[in-house]
Design a protein around this motif. Structure first.
Motif, PDB file in Angstrom:
ATOM      1  N   CYS A   6       0.854  -1.195   0.000  1.00 39.58           N
ATOM      2  CA  CYS A   6       0.000   0.000   0.000  1.00 39.58           C
ATOM      3  C   CYS A   6       0.887   1.242   0.000  1.00 39.58           C
ATOM      4  CB  CYS A   6      -0.901   0.012   1.228  1.00 39.58           C
ATOM      5  SG  CYS A   6      -2.140  -1.278   1.145  1.00 39.58           S
ATOM      6  N   VAL A   7       0.650   2.109  -0.965  1.00 39.13           N
ATOM      7  CA  VAL A   7       1.497   3.301  -1.104  1.00 39.13           C
ATOM      8  C   VAL A   7       0.640   4.549  -1.222  1.00 39.13           C
ATOM      9  CG1 VAL A   7       3.365   2.009  -2.211  1.00 39.13           C
ATOM     10  CG2 VAL A   7       1.641   3.123  -3.638  1.00 39.13           C
ATOM     11  N   LYS A   8       1.199   5.652  -0.764  1.00 41.26           N
ATOM     12  CA  LYS A   8       0.500   6.928  -0.859  1.00 41.26           C
ATOM     13  C   LYS A   8       1.332   7.888  -1.710  1.00 41.26           C
ATOM     14  CE  LYS A   8      -1.774  10.384   2.030  1.00 41.26           C
ATOM     15  NZ  LYS A   8      -1.880  10.990   3.352  1.00 41.26           N
ATOM     16  N   ASP A  36       7.423   4.734   1.752  1.00 44.64           N
ATOM     17  CA  ASP A  36       6.814   3.587   1.060  1.00 44.64           C
ATOM     18  C   ASP A  36       7.773   2.920   0.084  1.00 44.64           C
ATOM     19  OD1 ASP A  36       4.676   4.276   2.536  1.00 44.64           O
ATOM     20  OD2 ASP A  36       3.470   5.079   0.899  1.00 44.64           O
ATOM     21  N   LEU A  59      -4.871   4.577  -2.587  1.00 43.89           N
ATOM     22  CA  LEU A  59      -6.103   5.356  -2.561  1.00 43.89           C
ATOM     23  C   LEU A  59      -5.693   6.808  -2.762  1.00 43.89           C
ATOM     24  CD1 LEU A  59      -8.812   5.149   0.233  1.00 43.89           C
ATOM     25  CD2 LEU A  59      -8.257   7.226  -0.973  1.00 43.89           C
ATOM     26  N   SER A  90     -11.459  11.394   3.436  1.00 47.29           N
ATOM     27  CA  SER A  90     -11.380  10.235   4.339  1.00 47.29           C
ATOM     28  C   SER A  90     -10.246  10.416   5.337  1.00 47.29           C
ATOM     29  CB  SER A  90     -11.134   8.955   3.530  1.00 47.29           C
ATOM     30  OG  SER A  90     -12.239   8.630   2.729  1.00 47.29           O
ATOM     31  N   ASP A  91     -10.506  10.142   6.599  1.00 48.30           N
ATOM     32  CA  ASP A  91      -9.432  10.185   7.590  1.00 48.30           C
ATOM     33  C   ASP A  91      -8.699   8.835   7.570  1.00 48.30           C
ATOM     34  OD1 ASP A  91     -11.092   8.443   8.941  1.00 48.30           O
ATOM     35  OD2 ASP A  91     -11.409   9.722  10.685  1.00 48.30           O
ATOM     36  N   THR A  95      -9.728   5.601   5.405  1.00 46.33           N
ATOM     37  CA  THR A  95      -8.742   5.141   4.406  1.00 46.33           C
ATOM     38  C   THR A  95      -8.445   3.657   4.630  1.00 46.33           C
ATOM     39  OG1 THR A  95      -7.738   7.338   4.281  1.00 46.33           O
ATOM     40  CG2 THR A  95      -6.377   5.502   3.554  1.00 46.33           C
ATOM     41  N   GLY A 115       4.420   1.412   4.453  1.00 46.18           N
ATOM     42  CA  GLY A 115       5.515   2.259   4.918  1.00 46.18           C
ATOM     43  C   GLY A 115       5.298   2.595   6.386  1.00 46.18           C
ATOM     44  N   ALA A 118       2.971   8.290   6.369  1.00 51.25           N
ATOM     45  CA  ALA A 118       2.931   9.175   5.210  1.00 51.25           C
ATOM     46  C   ALA A 118       3.529  10.506   5.628  1.00 51.25           C
ATOM     47  CB  ALA A 118       1.488   9.349   4.756  1.00 51.25           C
ATOM     48  N   THR A 123       0.026  10.224  10.446  1.00 53.79           N
ATOM     49  CA  THR A 123      -0.558   9.609  11.645  1.00 53.79           C
ATOM     50  C   THR A 123       0.072   8.256  11.971  1.00 53.79           C
ATOM     51  OG1 THR A 123      -2.310   8.409  10.483  1.00 53.79           O
ATOM     52  CG2 THR A 123      -2.812  10.678  11.144  1.00 53.79           C
ATOM     53  N   GLY A 124       0.532   7.537  10.946  1.00 52.64           N
ATOM     54  CA  GLY A 124       1.053   6.178  11.159  1.00 52.64           C
ATOM     55  C   GLY A 124      -0.037   5.200  11.570  1.00 52.64           C
ATOM     56  N   LEU A 125      -1.293   5.582  11.360  1.00 44.77           N
ATOM     57  CA  LEU A 125      -2.420   4.757  11.829  1.00 44.77           C
ATOM     58  C   LEU A 125      -2.885   3.721  10.810  1.00 44.77           C
ATOM     59  CD1 LEU A 125      -4.795   7.409  13.452  1.00 44.77           C
ATOM     60  CD2 LEU A 125      -3.659   5.519  14.605  1.00 44.77           C
ATOM     61  N   VAL A 126      -2.662   4.021   9.534  1.00 45.33           N
ATOM     62  CA  VAL A 126      -3.307   3.219   8.487  1.00 45.33           C
ATOM     63  C   VAL A 126      -2.955   1.721   8.551  1.00 45.33           C
ATOM     64  CG1 VAL A 126      -3.506   2.909   5.979  1.00 45.33           C
ATOM     65  CG2 VAL A 126      -3.736   5.191   6.972  1.00 45.33           C
ATOM     66  N   VAL A 223     -12.467  12.058  12.313  1.00 44.06           N
ATOM     67  CA  VAL A 223     -11.615  13.233  12.554  1.00 44.06           C
ATOM     68  C   VAL A 223     -11.913  14.322  11.539  1.00 44.06           C
ATOM     69  CG1 VAL A 223      -9.219  14.051  12.628  1.00 44.06           C
ATOM     70  CG2 VAL A 223      -9.774  11.789  13.491  1.00 44.06           C
TER      71      VAL A 223
HETATM   72  C1  LIG Z   1      -3.828  18.308   2.486  1.00 41.52           C
HETATM   73  C2  LIG Z   1      -4.424  17.258   3.393  1.00 41.52           C
HETATM   74  C3  LIG Z   1      -5.710  17.456   3.900  1.00 41.52           C
HETATM   75  C4  LIG Z   1      -6.282  16.505   4.733  1.00 41.52           C
HETATM   76  N1  LIG Z   1      -7.506  16.734   5.260  1.00 41.52           N
HETATM   77  C5  LIG Z   1      -8.006  15.892   6.178  1.00 41.52           C
HETATM   78  C6  LIG Z   1      -9.240  16.141   6.839  1.00 41.52           C
HETATM   79  O1  LIG Z   1      -9.901  17.131   6.567  1.00 41.52           O
HETATM   80  N2  LIG Z   1      -9.677  15.245   7.776  1.00 41.52           N
HETATM   81  C7  LIG Z   1      -8.934  14.148   8.101  1.00 41.52           C
HETATM   82  O2  LIG Z   1      -9.325  13.405   8.963  1.00 41.52           O
HETATM   83  N3  LIG Z   1      -7.767  13.870   7.495  1.00 41.52           N
HETATM   84  C8  LIG Z   1      -7.297  14.711   6.545  1.00 41.52           C
HETATM   85  N4  LIG Z   1      -6.102  14.441   5.950  1.00 41.52           N
HETATM   86  C9  LIG Z   1      -5.397  13.254   6.338  1.00 41.52           C
HETATM   87  C10 LIG Z   1      -5.608  12.144   5.365  1.00 41.52           C
HETATM   88  O3  LIG Z   1      -6.913  11.735   5.377  1.00 41.52           O
HETATM   89  C11 LIG Z   1      -4.626  11.088   5.742  1.00 41.52           C
HETATM   90  O4  LIG Z   1      -3.462  11.541   5.138  1.00 41.52           O
HETATM   91  C12 LIG Z   1      -4.953   9.695   5.277  1.00 41.52           C
HETATM   92  O5  LIG Z   1      -6.165   9.276   5.803  1.00 41.52           O
HETATM   93  C13 LIG Z   1      -3.913   8.626   5.650  1.00 41.52           C
HETATM   94  O6  LIG Z   1      -3.380   8.862   6.880  1.00 41.52           O
HETATM   95  P1  LIG Z   1      -1.844   9.223   6.964  1.00 41.52           P
HETATM   96  O7  LIG Z   1      -1.494  10.105   5.839  1.00 41.52           O
HETATM   97  O8  LIG Z   1      -1.585   9.698   8.333  1.00 41.52           O
HETATM   98  O9  LIG Z   1      -1.122   7.798   6.695  1.00 41.52           O
HETATM   99  P2  LIG Z   1      -0.178   6.960   7.672  1.00 41.52           P
HETATM  100  O10 LIG Z   1      -1.002   6.163   8.583  1.00 41.52           O
HETATM  101  O11 LIG Z   1       0.897   7.818   8.268  1.00 41.52           O
HETATM  102  O12 LIG Z   1       0.471   6.025   6.549  1.00 41.52           O
HETATM  103  C14 LIG Z   1       1.142   4.819   6.892  1.00 41.52           C
HETATM  104  C15 LIG Z   1       1.236   3.951   5.660  1.00 41.52           C
HETATM  105  O13 LIG Z   1      -0.078   3.573   5.223  1.00 41.52           O
HETATM  106  C16 LIG Z   1      -0.126   3.518   3.795  1.00 41.52           C
HETATM  107  N5  LIG Z   1      -1.072   4.513   3.296  1.00 41.52           N
HETATM  108  C17 LIG Z   1      -1.454   5.679   3.872  1.00 41.52           C
HETATM  109  N6  LIG Z   1      -2.341   6.335   3.096  1.00 41.52           N
HETATM  110  C18 LIG Z   1      -2.534   5.557   2.009  1.00 41.52           C
HETATM  111  C19 LIG Z   1      -3.319   5.689   0.839  1.00 41.52           C
HETATM  112  N7  LIG Z   1      -4.095   6.750   0.636  1.00 41.52           N
HETATM  113  N8  LIG Z   1      -3.274   4.699  -0.086  1.00 41.52           N
HETATM  114  C20 LIG Z   1      -2.496   3.601   0.117  1.00 41.52           C
HETATM  115  N9  LIG Z   1      -1.721   3.429   1.200  1.00 41.52           N
HETATM  116  C21 LIG Z   1      -1.730   4.395   2.131  1.00 41.52           C
HETATM  117  C22 LIG Z   1       1.308   3.797   3.322  1.00 41.52           C
HETATM  118  O14 LIG Z   1       1.998   2.576   3.245  1.00 41.52           O
HETATM  119  C23 LIG Z   1       1.861   4.647   4.452  1.00 41.52           C
HETATM  120  O15 LIG Z   1       3.269   4.615   4.548  1.00 41.52           O
HETATM  121  C24 LIG Z   1      -5.550  15.344   5.064  1.00 41.52           C
HETATM  122  C25 LIG Z   1      -4.261  15.123   4.529  1.00 41.52           C
HETATM  123  C26 LIG Z   1      -3.705  16.065   3.711  1.00 41.52           C
HETATM  124  C27 LIG Z   1      -2.333  15.844   3.160  1.00 41.52           C
END
Ligand SMILES: Cc1cc2nc3c(=O)[nH]c(=O)nc-3n(C[C@H](O)[C@H](O)[C@H](O)COP(=O)(O)OP(=O)(O)OC[C@H]3O[C@@H](n4cnc5c(N)ncnc54)[C@H](O)[C@@H]3O)c2cc1C
Length: 262
Positions: A6-8, A36, A59, A90-91, A95, A115, A118, A123-126, A223
């Motif tokens: 899974c990549v972002k 990633d 996604l 999507s939070d 996601t 990874g 992101a 958040t490191g939650l995904v 969130v």
């Molecule tokens: C400009 C901006 C606006 C945002 N607005 C909101 C908001 O209004 N409300 C809100 O709740 N959140 C918001 N977000 C957060 C966004 O929803 C999260 O970035 C997303 O849900 C994934 O969480 P993370 O980036 O913390 O991923 P992390 O949990 O840090 O990612 C860990 C790992 O999960 C995988 N991963 C993460 N995202 C994806 C993906 N999309 N597809 C495939 N693999 C993935 C990758 O392997 C990644 O290394 C926003 C983000 C940005 C950049």
């Protein structure tokens, strides 16, 4: 071995991020999330060692196809983009819900790699939330996949912790979150870049996954980001103290006492 990674797609880590009227902008292009790259490399290594297939899954918007092409150029066999306006906003949990459905749709997956985090959402939650949704073992902070027994469907991995290393074993399928010490990501080869340029990247919509509309997008997210703002610029000044080392040290001590630092 059927591996999904899974990549972002994120802004380039060299980009200058600005926030204006609550909107985040950056002055450089979008790239495969740097964390990633390690997960992609590990997916390719697993496929090379055990046979099978490595599929990259993202996604994101249409533009995220470029990040998926990087995965194909590095050596992934297939790439799938999940793109649908209903998923906007999507939070991390929403996601993860969508990614878990997509992993189920890929089918018969042994390992889902992620990874560490992101570099934008951070958040490191995904990964952990995907593992929870799938009911799979979550092996986060993995620094080495020591062993996979494809017959017995087991995995042995080394996790890195602040206090040391931890050896863990689990049943497959499992979610594996990687850290940068796990490998050295390869550069895309010339052949890989040509393959990626011609790659047919499948696009899945929320309905293709049977996603419940109430659990995705802004409506399905727990969130909200009501405001976002940059930190104020750090204020600091440098003062050079002249004189011999002894004199400079005495002046420094006087200043630290005056500032009540010591
Ligand atoms: C400009 C901006 C606006 C945002 N607005 C909101 C908001 O209004 N409300 C809100 O709740 N959140 C918001 N977000 C957060 C966004 O929803 C999260 O970035 C997303 O849900 C994934 O969480 P993370 O980036 O913390 O991923 P992390 O949990 O840090 O990612 C860990 C790992 O999960 C995988 N991963 C993460 N995202 C994806 C993906 N999309 N597809 C495939 N693999 C993935 C990758 O392997 C990644 O290394 C926003 C983000 C940005 C950049």
């Amino acid at each position: 071995m059927n591996v999904v990674v899974c990549v972002k797609q994120t802004p380039d880590s060299a980009a200058k991020i600005a926030v204006e009227n609550g909107q985040v902008t950056w002055d450089a292009g979008l790239v495969l999330n740097p964390w990633d790259e390690y997960a992609v490399e590990e997916a390719i290594r697993l496929k090379e060692k055990h046979g099978g297939k490595a599929t990259a899954l993202c996604l994101g918007p249409e533009s995220a196809k470029e990040a998926l092409k990087t995965c194909v150029a590095m050596g992934c066999d297939e790439a799938i983009l999940i793109a649908d306006p209903v998923l906007d906003g999507s939070d991390a949990l929403a996601t993860a819900y969508v990614l878990a459905l997509a992993i189920q749709k890929v089918g018969a997956v042994d390992v889902a790699l992620f990874g560490k985090q992101a570099i934008d959402g951070d958040t490191g939650l995904v990964p952990i939330a995907v593992a929870r949704r799938l009911g799979w073992a979550p092996l986060t902070y993995t620094v080495q996949i020591a062993e996979i027994d494809a017959g017995a469907k087991t995995i042995k991995a080394l996790r890195t912790l602040e206090q040391g290393k931890q050896v863990v074993t689990a049943k497959l399928p499992a979610v594996v979150g990687t850290v940068k010490e796990i490998n050295e990501p390869r550069y895309p080869s010339f052949m890989g870049i040509r393959k990626a340029a011609k790659a047919n990247i499948a696009v899945w919509k929320a309905a293709d996954l049977g996603a419940d509309a109430a659990r995705v997008g802004t409506a399905g997210s727990a969130v909200r980001w009501p405001s976002i703002y940059p930190l104020p610029a750090r204020e600091g000044a440098v003062e050079l103290l002249d004189g011999s080392p002894e004199e400079a040290a005495a002046k420094l001590a006087d200043k630290l006492i005056a500032e009540k630092v010591i």
